[in-house]
Design an enzyme around this catalytic site. Structure first.
Site, PDB file in Angstrom:
ATOM      1  N   LEU A   6     -24.304  -2.612 -68.384  1.00 53.60           N
ATOM      2  CA  LEU A   6     -24.593  -3.047 -67.022  1.00 53.60           C
ATOM      3  C   LEU A   6     -24.988  -4.511 -66.978  1.00 53.60           C
ATOM      4  O   LEU A   6     -25.945  -4.929 -67.645  1.00 53.60           O
ATOM      5  CB  LEU A   6     -25.741  -2.208 -66.441  1.00 53.60           C
ATOM      6  CG  LEU A   6     -25.516  -0.696 -66.366  1.00 53.60           C
ATOM      7  CD1 LEU A   6     -26.853   0.033 -66.344  1.00 53.60           C
ATOM      8  CD2 LEU A   6     -24.694  -0.348 -65.133  1.00 53.60           C
ATOM      9  N   ASP A   7     -24.268  -5.287 -66.207  1.00 57.69           N
ATOM     10  CA  ASP A   7     -24.718  -6.640 -65.915  1.00 57.69           C
ATOM     11  C   ASP A   7     -25.990  -6.545 -65.066  1.00 57.69           C
ATOM     12  O   ASP A   7     -26.248  -5.514 -64.429  1.00 57.69           O
ATOM     13  CB  ASP A   7     -23.612  -7.378 -65.162  1.00 57.69           C
ATOM     14  CG  ASP A   7     -24.028  -8.772 -64.765  1.00 57.69           C
ATOM     15  OD1 ASP A   7     -24.516  -9.517 -65.638  1.00 57.69           O
ATOM     16  OD2 ASP A   7     -23.875  -9.128 -63.584  1.00 57.69           O
ATOM     17  N   LEU A   8     -26.775  -7.613 -65.048  1.00 60.93           N
ATOM     18  CA  LEU A   8     -28.042  -7.589 -64.307  1.00 60.93           C
ATOM     19  C   LEU A   8     -27.926  -8.322 -62.966  1.00 60.93           C
ATOM     20  O   LEU A   8     -27.950  -7.705 -61.904  1.00 60.93           O
ATOM     21  CB  LEU A   8     -29.144  -8.218 -65.162  1.00 60.93           C
ATOM     22  CG  LEU A   8     -30.565  -8.206 -64.571  1.00 60.93           C
ATOM     23  CD1 LEU A   8     -31.048  -6.781 -64.312  1.00 60.93           C
ATOM     24  CD2 LEU A   8     -31.529  -8.950 -65.495  1.00 60.93           C
ATOM     25  N   ASP A   9     -27.761  -9.644 -63.003  1.00 62.79           N
ATOM     26  CA  ASP A   9     -27.715 -10.436 -61.776  1.00 62.79           C
ATOM     27  C   ASP A   9     -26.425 -10.160 -61.005  1.00 62.79           C
ATOM     28  O   ASP A   9     -25.328 -10.328 -61.524  1.00 62.79           O
ATOM     29  CB  ASP A   9     -27.781 -11.923 -62.102  1.00 62.79           C
ATOM     30  CG  ASP A   9     -29.068 -12.308 -62.813  1.00 62.79           C
ATOM     31  OD1 ASP A   9     -30.094 -11.673 -62.546  1.00 62.79           O
ATOM     32  OD2 ASP A   9     -29.038 -13.236 -63.637  1.00 62.79           O
TER      33      ASP A   9
END
Length: 224
Positions: A6-9
């Site tokens: 999962l990417d965050l931003d």
């Protein structure tokens, strides 16, 4: 194990307010014209070390710009963010379906870990992997370290023996995942320009947070 990276931003969190404010502060402090709002939003996601030069910071002032940005971001900007509505429920659904969830972000890990903890996402994920503080390397490097670490945790048996999917909102998420033979599910609510994810080769793009888990599970072969 089925793994979702999962990417965050722009994927789990709306981090733009804090990032763009700290970036604009850095430009002003250096006496340089700050980019417009649209250009500032493009700073969210890619390494800051590449974004500053791309928007007019001369090489001899890059280190100064990064220092000023990080000082402001560490003091205030990193906390000026919110988790996208509905994301925790979607992560919980993925976990209930048997997926391991790992954050893989281009944000320096020294910032990513406390942010994930502060905003209540830590209990929903199995690890947080980010860039080194100097932000050298690519999203593919972050993914490589996450995969290698998970393999080491497996002990005597393979941990990464099931399908893997990346979820992200920018082209570098798609490209970084592809370098490891991993498909990327793009999310529309992040910071990509129109058509960016499709052009980069995202296997699919989901428009609404409420559909994230179902689309990811379908791509992983686990049904809806």
């Amino acid at each position: 194990m089925t793994l979702v990276l999962l990417d965050l931003d722009g994927t789990l969190m709306d981090s733009a307010p804090g990032i763009t404010t700290s970036v604009a502060h850095a430009f002003r402090t250096l006496g340089l014209p700050a980019p417009d709002d649209r250009a500032l939003r493009s700073f969210v996601g890619p390494p800051i070390t590449t974004s500053f030069p791309a928007h007019g910071v001369p090489p001899e002032r890059l280190a100064e710009a990064i220092r000023v940005y990080r000082e402001d971001f560490a003091a205030t900007g990193m906390w000026d963010a919110t988790v996208f509505a509905g994301v925790p429920a979607q992560l919980a659904r993925l976990r209930e379906a048997g997926c391991a969830l790992v954050v893989a972000t281009s944000k320096p890990e020294v910032f990513a870990v406390p942010i994930v903890e502060r905003f209540g996402l830590a209990p929903l994920v199995d690890g947080v992997f980010g860039a080194p503080l100097d932000e050298q390397g690519t999203k593919a490097d972050v993914i490589a370290r996450a995969l290698a670490t998970l393999d080491r945790r497996a002990g005597d048996g393979p941990l990464l023996d099931g399908p893997v999917l990346m979820v992200g909102d920018r082209e570098h998420d798609v490209v970084g995942a592809r370098e490891h033979g991993i498909d990327c599910l793009g999310v529309r609510w992040g910071y990509a320009a129109d058509g960016e994810l499709e052009a980069a080769g995202a296997v699919a793009v989901v428009d609404d947070v409420a559909d994230l888990a179902a689309r990811a599970l379908s791509l992983l072969g686990l049904g809806a």
